[in-house]
Write an enzyme that holds these catalytic residues in place. Structure first.
Site, PDB file in Angstrom:
ATOM      1  N   ILE A  10       0.853  -1.182   0.000  1.00 13.42           N
ATOM      2  CA  ILE A  10       0.000   0.000   0.000  1.00 13.42           C
ATOM      3  C   ILE A  10       0.892   1.236   0.000  1.00 13.42           C
ATOM      4  O   ILE A  10       1.754   1.384   0.872  1.00 13.42           O
ATOM      5  CB  ILE A  10      -0.909   0.036   1.247  1.00 13.42           C
ATOM      6  CG1 ILE A  10      -1.706  -1.260   1.358  1.00 13.42           C
ATOM      7  CG2 ILE A  10      -1.836   1.252   1.207  1.00 13.42           C
ATOM      8  CD1 ILE A  10      -2.291  -1.498   2.744  1.00 13.42           C
ATOM      9  N   ASP A  54       8.679   6.665  -1.666  1.00 13.58           N
ATOM     10  CA  ASP A  54       8.246   7.964  -2.170  1.00 13.58           C
ATOM     11  C   ASP A  54       7.925   7.762  -3.643  1.00 13.58           C
ATOM     12  O   ASP A  54       8.818   7.505  -4.458  1.00 13.58           O
ATOM     13  CB  ASP A  54       9.363   8.988  -2.001  1.00 13.58           C
ATOM     14  CG  ASP A  54       9.012  10.369  -2.522  1.00 13.58           C
ATOM     15  OD1 ASP A  54       7.971  10.513  -3.198  1.00 13.58           O
ATOM     16  OD2 ASP A  54       9.789  11.309  -2.278  1.00 13.58           O
ATOM     17  N   ASN A  77      -2.433   4.209  -3.470  1.00 15.94           N
ATOM     18  CA  ASN A  77      -3.221   5.121  -2.632  1.00 15.94           C
ATOM     19  C   ASN A  77      -2.571   6.487  -2.460  1.00 15.94           C
ATOM     20  O   ASN A  77      -3.275   7.478  -2.248  1.00 15.94           O
ATOM     21  CB  ASN A  77      -3.439   4.473  -1.255  1.00 15.94           C
ATOM     22  CG  ASN A  77      -3.951   5.472  -0.240  1.00 15.94           C
ATOM     23  OD1 ASN A  77      -5.108   5.892  -0.278  1.00 15.94           O
ATOM     24  ND2 ASN A  77      -3.078   5.883   0.678  1.00 15.94           N
ATOM     25  N   TYR A 143      -6.473  19.492  -8.713  1.00 15.23           N
ATOM     26  CA  TYR A 143      -6.575  18.123  -8.183  1.00 15.23           C
ATOM     27  C   TYR A 143      -7.441  17.267  -9.101  1.00 15.23           C
ATOM     28  O   TYR A 143      -7.082  16.131  -9.443  1.00 15.23           O
ATOM     29  CB  TYR A 143      -7.159  18.172  -6.779  1.00 15.23           C
ATOM     30  CG  TYR A 143      -7.567  16.824  -6.229  1.00 15.23           C
ATOM     31  CD1 TYR A 143      -6.617  15.939  -5.731  1.00 15.23           C
ATOM     32  CD2 TYR A 143      -8.908  16.443  -6.194  1.00 15.23           C
ATOM     33  CE1 TYR A 143      -6.987  14.698  -5.225  1.00 15.23           C
ATOM     34  CE2 TYR A 143      -9.284  15.210  -5.686  1.00 15.23           C
ATOM     35  CZ  TYR A 143      -8.329  14.340  -5.208  1.00 15.23           C
ATOM     36  OH  TYR A 143      -8.704  13.123  -4.708  1.00 15.23           O
ATOM     37  N   LYS A 147      -6.710  13.653 -11.158  1.00 14.72           N
ATOM     38  CA  LYS A 147      -7.484  12.435 -10.969  1.00 14.72           C
ATOM     39  C   LYS A 147      -8.151  11.980 -12.266  1.00 14.72           C
ATOM     40  O   LYS A 147      -8.337  10.776 -12.481  1.00 14.72           O
ATOM     41  CB  LYS A 147      -8.524  12.638  -9.860  1.00 14.72           C
ATOM     42  CG  LYS A 147      -7.918  12.643  -8.467  1.00 14.72           C
ATOM     43  CD  LYS A 147      -7.216  11.331  -8.144  1.00 14.72           C
ATOM     44  CE  LYS A 147      -6.738  11.252  -6.710  1.00 14.72           C
ATOM     45  NZ  LYS A 147      -6.104   9.943  -6.385  1.00 14.72           N
ATOM     46  N   VAL A 176     -13.900  12.024   1.876  1.00 19.57           N
ATOM     47  CA  VAL A 176     -13.646  11.056   2.940  1.00 19.57           C
ATOM     48  C   VAL A 176     -13.010  11.804   4.110  1.00 19.57           C
ATOM     49  O   VAL A 176     -12.205  12.720   3.907  1.00 19.57           O
ATOM     50  CB  VAL A 176     -12.718   9.920   2.461  1.00 19.57           C
ATOM     51  CG1 VAL A 176     -12.529   8.876   3.557  1.00 19.57           C
ATOM     52  CG2 VAL A 176     -13.290   9.274   1.202  1.00 19.57           C
ATOM     53  N   THR A 178     -10.531  12.522   6.139  1.00 18.94           N
ATOM     54  CA  THR A 178      -9.094  12.349   6.351  1.00 18.94           C
ATOM     55  C   THR A 178      -8.434  13.719   6.421  1.00 18.94           C
ATOM     56  O   THR A 178      -9.084  14.752   6.238  1.00 18.94           O
ATOM     57  CB  THR A 178      -8.454  11.546   5.200  1.00 18.94           C
ATOM     58  OG1 THR A 178      -8.498  12.342   4.001  1.00 18.94           O
ATOM     59  CG2 THR A 178      -9.171  10.225   4.965  1.00 18.94           C
TER      60      THR A 178
END
Length: 235
Positions: A10, A54, A77, A143, A147, A176, A178
């Protein structure tokens, strides 16, 4: 693909959705979980193997692929998100930074681990995307562009890797709860809920998962007249 007895890597696993993926992979019986982070000391979850990773550093990605040579599932992720529109000051630098992590980082990791997955029977890639792949607003314009590019890359990788038996799953979601969404006053899903839906889709053999109601509504609206993407996402 089943999580039981899988070996999972991950990226960006030290917090947020990445940390939730690590916890859930362990709960579902993964044999090994490599938790990638720029600073492996920031990975504190018991039961995982921290790994320096990284995604913007080609040498670090190559080293991770050599170290984690038993991987059967890669979860792309790692990502960044900053506010700002295309005409704002500094938007070009912001766009380059977003693309370096959210697009080229995903590409770099996928290229490095595709041969590893092939050697281990095919396995799977799970790419964390966004509802912003399809709609945009001045708040998250740059952003969203990164995506959208990551969605296109995911679609291309799916075709490239089908011949070696690698499942490619694109995960789309709205906001979400976070660190990345701190300061955004919108309804938010929990990382745990998103991860459960993602893993359920993965184990069902899916190629795309729309992990919340907002994303499902937006996907339906892509073929509407006028298309949902023609409106400001804040509307």
């Amino acid at each position: 693909m089943q999580l039981h007895n899988a070996s999972v890597l991950i990226t960006g696993a030290n917090r947020g959705i990445g940390l939730a993926f690590a916890r859930e992979a362990l709960a579902r019986g993964a044999r090994k979980v490599y938790a990638g982070a720029r600073n492996p000391a920031s990975v504190t979850l018991p039961g995982v193997e921290p790994i320096a990773l990284d995604v913007t550093d080609p040498a670090a990605v190559s080293a991770a692929a050599r170290l984690a040579s038993d991987v059967t599932l890669v979860i792309n992720n790692a990502g960044i998100a900053s506010f700002g529109g295309f005409l704002a000051d500094g938007s070009e630098a912001s766009a380059r930074a977003h693309m370096e992590t959210n697009f080229f980082g995903l590409l770099r990791v996928s290229q490095a681990f595709a041969p590893v997955l092939a050697a281990n029977g095919g396995g799977a890639l799970l790419n964390v995307l966004s509802v912003a792949s399809w709609i945009n607003s001045p708040m998250l314009s740059v952003y969203g562009a990164s995506k959208s590019a990551a969605w296109a890359l995911t679609n291309g990788l799916r075709h490239d890797l089908r011949g070696q038996g690698t499942q490619v799953l694109g995960l789309h979601m709205g906001f979400v709860d976070t660190d990345l969404t701190r300061g955004i006053e919108m309804p938010k899903s929990t990382p745990e809920a998103i991860v459960r839906r993602a893993f359920e889709a993965l184990e069902a053999g899916a190629e795309e998962v729309l992990a919340d109601e907002l994303t499902q509504q937006v996907k339906r609206g892509l073929s509407a007249e006028p298309g949902v993407y023609l409106r400001d996402a804040r509307a």
